[in-house]
Design an enzyme around this catalytic site. Sequence first.
Site, short mmCIF file in Angstrom:
data_model
loop_
_atom_site.label_atom_id
_atom_site.label_comp_id
_atom_site.label_asym_id
_atom_site.label_seq_id
_atom_site.Cartn_x
_atom_site.Cartn_y
_atom_site.Cartn_z
N ALA A 106 -12.17 9.82 43.48
CA ALA A 106 -13.25 9.14 44.20
C ALA A 106 -12.66 7.93 44.91
O ALA A 106 -11.58 7.45 44.54
CB ALA A 106 -14.32 8.70 43.21
N GLY B 210 -11.71 12.70 40.66
CA GLY B 210 -12.64 13.54 41.43
C GLY B 210 -11.92 14.65 42.17
O GLY B 210 -12.48 15.72 42.42
N GLU C 225 -11.62 17.35 39.86
CA GLU C 225 -12.97 17.91 39.64
C GLU C 225 -13.35 18.85 40.78
O GLU C 225 -13.99 19.89 40.55
CB GLU C 225 -13.97 16.76 39.47
CG GLU C 225 -13.76 16.01 38.15
CD GLU C 225 -14.60 14.76 38.04
OE1 GLU C 225 -15.41 14.68 37.09
OE2 GLU C 225 -14.46 13.87 38.91
N GLU D 60 -9.41 8.44 35.06
CA GLU D 60 -10.57 7.54 35.11
C GLU D 60 -10.59 6.54 33.95
O GLU D 60 -11.00 5.40 34.12
CB GLU D 60 -11.88 8.37 35.07
CG GLU D 60 -12.25 9.04 36.38
CD GLU D 60 -11.58 10.41 36.55
OE1 GLU D 60 -12.07 11.17 37.41
OE2 GLU D 60 -10.59 10.70 35.88
N1 T1G Z 1 -9.58 5.05 46.05
C1 T1G Z 1 -9.32 4.12 47.01
N2 T1G Z 1 -8.07 3.69 47.35
C2 T1G Z 1 -7.06 4.24 46.68
C3 T1G Z 1 -7.25 5.21 45.66
C4 T1G Z 1 -8.59 5.62 45.36
N3 T1G Z 1 -8.86 6.54 44.43
N4 T1G Z 1 -6.04 5.54 45.18
C5 T1G Z 1 -5.13 4.83 45.86
N5 T1G Z 1 -5.72 4.04 46.77
C6 T1G Z 1 -5.07 3.13 47.72
C7 T1G Z 1 -4.31 1.99 47.02
O1 T1G Z 1 -5.14 0.91 46.75
C8 T1G Z 1 -3.24 1.66 48.06
O2 T1G Z 1 -3.84 0.85 49.04
C9 T1G Z 1 -2.93 3.01 48.68
O3 T1G Z 1 -4.06 3.86 48.40
C10 T1G Z 1 -1.71 3.67 48.12
O4 T1G Z 1 -1.83 3.69 46.72
C11 T1G Z 1 -16.13 10.72 39.84
C12 T1G Z 1 -15.08 8.23 39.37
C13 T1G Z 1 -2.67 8.45 43.94
C14 T1G Z 1 -0.89 8.17 42.29
O5 T1G Z 1 -7.58 6.72 39.46
O6 T1G Z 1 -3.15 6.60 40.81
O7 T1G Z 1 -12.36 9.94 40.67
O8 T1G Z 1 -2.53 -1.21 48.68
O9 T1G Z 1 0.11 2.18 46.23
O10 T1G Z 1 2.12 4.61 44.37
O11 T1G Z 1 -14.58 11.34 38.32
O12 T1G Z 1 -2.70 5.51 44.03
O13 T1G Z 1 -1.88 0.37 50.49
O14 T1G Z 1 -4.01 -0.96 50.64
O15 T1G Z 1 -1.04 3.48 44.38
O16 T1G Z 1 1.89 6.52 46.02
C15 T1G Z 1 -9.61 8.45 39.94
C16 T1G Z 1 -5.80 6.25 41.64
C17 T1G Z 1 -10.61 7.67 40.71
C18 T1G Z 1 -6.13 7.59 41.12
C19 T1G Z 1 -0.63 7.21 44.59
N6 T1G Z 1 -8.34 8.44 40.63
N7 T1G Z 1 -4.63 6.23 42.49
O17 T1G Z 1 0.27 6.27 44.12
O18 T1G Z 1 0.33 4.67 46.14
S1 T1G Z 1 -12.14 7.56 39.82
C20 T1G Z 1 -7.42 7.53 40.33
C21 T1G Z 1 -3.39 6.38 41.98
C22 T1G Z 1 -12.85 9.10 40.01
C23 T1G Z 1 -14.69 10.66 39.49
C24 T1G Z 1 -14.14 9.31 39.26
C25 T1G Z 1 -2.26 6.21 42.95
C26 T1G Z 1 -1.66 7.55 43.44
P1 T1G Z 1 -3.02 -0.29 49.73
P2 T1G Z 1 -0.58 3.42 45.78
P3 T1G Z 1 1.27 5.53 45.18
#
Ligand code: T1G
Length: 686
Positions: A62, A101, A104, A124
């Site tokens: 998400a 997500g 999912e 999450e």
């Molecule tokens: N949403 C918004 N921005 C995100 C994002 C996300 N999910 N993931 C990364 N970014 C932005 C981050 O802030 C950065 O921005 C840029 O992308 C690069 O990220 C309903 C509720 C995918 C492994 O927890 O683990 O789904 O600093 O530096 O090292 O069930 O990002 O450049 O401006 O980390 O290559 C669940 C979170 C969400 C994954 C990539 N998903 N992301 O790593 O790059 S909750 C997560 C990561 C959800 C549902 C629920 C990592 C990555 P900026 P980065 P990276």
Amino acid sequence: MSTISTARHGDILIISSNNPPVNALGIAVREGLVAGIEEADRDDAVKAVVIICEGQTFFAGADITEFGKPMQMPMLPMVVDIVENCTKPVVAAIHGTAFGGGLEVALASHYRVAVPNAKLGVPEVKLGLLPGAGGTQRLPRVAGVRKALEMAATGNPIGAKEAYDCGLVDKLIEGDLLQHAVAYAEEVKDSRPLPKSSERDQKLEEARANPGLFDEFRAANARKFRGFDAPEYNVRAVQAAVDKPYAQGVLDERRLFMELMSGTQAKAQQYFFFAERKASKIEGLPEGTSPRDIRKVGVIGAGTMGGGISMNFLSAGIPVTIVEMQQEALDRGTGVMLKNYQATAAKGKMSAEQVGQAMGLLTPTLKLEDLADCDLVIEAVFENMDVKKEIFGKLDGICKPGAILASNTSYLDVDEIAASTSRPRDVVGLHFFSPANVMKLLEVVRGRETAPDVLVTAMQLAKRIKKVAVVAGVTYGFIGNRMLIPRQTQAMQLLLEGATPAQVDKVYTDFGMPMGPFQMADLAGVDIGWHRDPGRVENIRDALCAADRWGQKKSAGFYDYDEKRRPAPSPAVQEIIEQFRVKEGVQPREISDQEIIERTLYTMVNEGAMILEGGFAQRATDIDVVWIYGYGWPVYRGGPMFWADTEGLKKIVEGLRNQQERLGPDFKLSPLLVSKAEAGEKLSKV
Ligand code: T1G
């Protein structure tokens, strides 16, 4: 350019997402996915669907930036149901990280294919949440209950191969993902009924036959999950998948998700997600500053820090030349490094071959001159300014032009060290935390003259050696240790006034820290910074050192330690403290836990605010990154600055004013803290 586009490959509809950087499932993506599925349902010419993403990764979850904002329809749970209820087979084609997500959406698809280096996970829980779009109900039905429990409650991803082995992925794809996904879709286009994950039950049987599985899992992870809310919620949600029909299980999931989302822990962990990523950004640097090339590193000192620092570079494949004064010290240092690597291998985290490769990149020497062709030299000798200046003076004459000269000092003035060379622009502080091969934090100390490309190099290098780097200015103790000083000072004063080491430390462990000020002093060494004169006893710490109570290494410090290094309150220490009270004419009194919080945690917050005022930290979030990665501050409290906002700045200012007298004449209330409190603004936003 719309984020979602569709295209036809024969009778296969390709729904493709292009929402850089990580294809987060923001509103435009959700709307596009729904439109794509509706197009497939509407058009009889479409026999199957492939969902694929452009760029570095499949949907990484998400869009976290949408959290806390008004919800926009369609919500993700609705989108995944629409995918699952598509009348044509849907194939999810996975590369990069199918997270949260994103997984999912893949679980709601009828089939999943992936490239071998893809990662699949539901992280999450690391955001204080749980998979809230059917993930806790579909994952156990597809991958099995144990796997789902492990993935959801820990948030750790699995590789595509492991996903294939547990049935989460139907096919591993070598070569062009789109081409093979289309071929796979062709294979399954006529197969009916469509395998809906929400209707699969067989893999739940194992848990139904063994309901104790959940409590076993809780017990096995109790220590790791201590203090966190989200892991238990994830366990409960997966348990609902086993105990209830899907339609009821997703209602439980939604309720549990909303409870977590409205909690402070989730806000703290989501705050930290962005704080960690912001830390790598340096303000005020010229655009396009490119880093220097680091191919060979020199380390001076093979003690605990020098050895640990070297291991980071060796593990990253960067050759290291390590220097010591005496052969015996050199052999001891390299011996400890080998032992540490072998211990890692024994835990299965490295192969013997990798240990050999890493140690093979190490060149021990007794000659400083052997560092002449290093691109970076890190000095890690004991904390004495004259010694450090002498070494930097020598390095100035030895090292090639353009080499970066760094000090691992924990407190000292990097500008003064730099001034002992003719090239202060090439000097920077690289403050590692002990054990340096384990702790993730690296304070990059920016000197008055440190060149922009030296800073950029340091930040980039930190990523290469898997550290989280934070820029700090030149002030005594930089960010972390400077905030530690008022805490340790007040903790010692509280002992004198009536508290015990155990009482103070319990306030910290109850707060969620791995240990309190006195257990930490015993671990680090009570004698660190001691003047080494047993005859000169000016405070309780001097008295302990004079009594040879140097901490864990002597099995005696503020606590007594048994052979398993377990701490126990020490009557001898109590005796020393009481003698000191008499000597100082201090009448002990009842000390409340709230007073301990006000005099040790509130003063830390105040010091953090002063660090921001002085410009020694770029932003408040950096201070929180330092404390979470360097000092074990619980991430579910977001760090000292975030916590201060949740505790209430007015309450903190009032608490400090109440304690002003006991805090001593040197204590100064931070004007920034006071102004933020009065304005009702957040300190963590500075
Ligand atoms: N949403 C918004 N921005 C995100 C994002 C996300 N999910 N993931 C990364 N970014 C932005 C981050 O802030 C950065 O921005 C840029 O992308 C690069 O990220 C309903 C509720 C995918 C492994 O927890 O683990 O789904 O600093 O530096 O090292 O069930 O990002 O450049 O401006 O980390 O290559 C669940 C979170 C969400 C994954 C990539 N998903 N992301 O790593 O790059 S909750 C997560 C990561 C959800 C549902 C629920 C990592 C990555 P900026 P980065 P990276």
